[in-house]
Design an enzyme around this catalytic site. Sequence first.
Site, mmCIF file in Angstrom:
data_model
loop_
_atom_site.group_PDB
_atom_site.id
_atom_site.type_symbol
_atom_site.label_atom_id
_atom_site.label_comp_id
_atom_site.label_asym_id
_atom_site.label_seq_id
_atom_site.Cartn_x
_atom_site.Cartn_y
_atom_site.Cartn_z
ATOM 1 N N GLU A 174 53.093 -20.403 -47.254
ATOM 2 C CA GLU A 174 53.444 -21.789 -46.929
ATOM 3 C C GLU A 174 54.538 -21.890 -45.875
ATOM 4 O OE1 GLU A 174 51.975 -24.737 -48.564
ATOM 5 O OE2 GLU A 174 50.451 -23.234 -49.014
ATOM 6 N N HIS A 249 56.903 -26.696 -53.305
ATOM 7 C CA HIS A 249 57.508 -25.764 -52.347
ATOM 8 C C HIS A 249 58.966 -25.537 -52.755
ATOM 9 C CE1 HIS A 249 54.565 -27.133 -48.946
ATOM 10 N NE2 HIS A 249 54.176 -25.969 -49.425
ATOM 11 N N CYS A 370 61.018 -31.180 -44.865
ATOM 12 C CA CYS A 370 59.599 -30.862 -44.629
ATOM 13 C C CYS A 370 59.222 -31.121 -43.179
ATOM 14 C CB CYS A 370 58.702 -31.750 -45.487
ATOM 15 S SG CYS A 370 58.764 -31.385 -47.240
#
Length: 448
Positions: A174, A249, A370
């Site tokens: 990720e 995450h 993000c």
Amino acid sequence: MSALEVNFDGLVGLTHHYAGLSFGNVASTSNKAAVANPKLAALQGLAKMKRLADLGFAQAVLPPHERPQVDLLRRLGFAGSDAQVLAQAARQAPALLSAVGSASAMWTANAATVSPSADTRDGRVHLTVANLNNKFHRASEATTTEAILKAIFADERHFAVHSALPQVAQFGDEGAANHNRLSRQHGEAGVELFVYGRQADGQGVAPNRYPARQTREASEAVIRLHGLSEDNCVLAQQHPEVIDLGVFHNDVIAVSNGPVLFHHQRAFWQTEQTLAELGRKLAAQGTEFVPIMVPDRAVSVSDAVQTYLFNSQLLTRPDGKMLLVVPQECREHAGVWRYLSELVQSGCPIDALEVFDLRESMRNGGGPACLRLRVVLNEAERAAMAPGVLMNDALYGRLTTWVERHYRDRLSAEDLADPQLLEENRRALDELTGILGLGSIYPFQQGA
Ligand SMILES: NCCC[C@H](NC(=O)CCC(=O)O)C(=O)O
């Protein structure tokens, strides 16, 4: 040579919408089918970039991807003209149309993992494109992300851009959302913290309810690719229970900057061991580790998920103190705001807050952190990268005008079938690569 952390924010694309595509990401699933405002989303992101650039932080922008991906629908058996492909997909498989139309590339913390040249064996900046294997709508970002990063970091004397890891769950990666770096100063050698959610070999603990997107095996591969050593890496596991509470995450529960690791008490599976290893490896570099742990009694994991307290940007000002960039949801939550107000008065390195309205992105589970990819670059490296993506008054002006001209202010999943929207995208993106000086990076520009 003075190194700076350059934050590369993702410019929100023209097809930003709410599709509920990310199982395990509470905001994404709960806002499914809400009507989005792509124009507002892009302007909110640009306002953050502009403000941080105005405050003196190095800021850059990464362009959105071509959407919907008609070529991908063709690979899935839809045929005919572009308009026919879109119409068939809308009728037979609307969820697939949403997936190939997602503007998810805006969350550039998932674009790649980055190791600065001060950490790597060959003294180059290493970037590994994330394969985002856990979600179909995200896995398809890798090809264009690679083209964009190779256009910006083209000079192989300074940069190594690695392709995404093989597209299988075993190597689910990720990117920077599961990676933090600690160091005394950005330009000095540091210790990189790789956080995984599960081991693909089935050993150890794993969440029960929601997927663990990052595997230990993927993190180990990135460590090898970047030429990092035992001395400057720490591998840690995210607490499986917090993944099951919606922390999909690690950047939803921890953020680092300089020697500071701002994290929730329940962020890691073996907290003591992880913090001790970080402290030891930093001490060997002459750096004193500064963990700032937020106790569960001050902020619960679900409050952290709701407000995105830890999806903040922690930035060092020229005076050495740190600014915490938080989403508006933190100010609207009495308990979290009280905690933050006390934090900046406590004498710790964080002494100021900056609040942004990023509601359009937040409703899909994407906060300030993000939306940005951190790339530490020294002077020579900054001189070697493509200059057109660096944010300044002129670029901000051109990009806001560009958004105002091309973006819709209302979009729902059904609109993705409109062939006009595809045309609007291509026209806008073609113009954008000119504004940013990036050449041909999109499939439609390469005659694909
Ligand atoms: N780092 C933040 C990533 C957020 C992203 N959300 C999404 O893809 C939601 C898209 C949608 O549901 O329309 C994700 O979960 O990977």
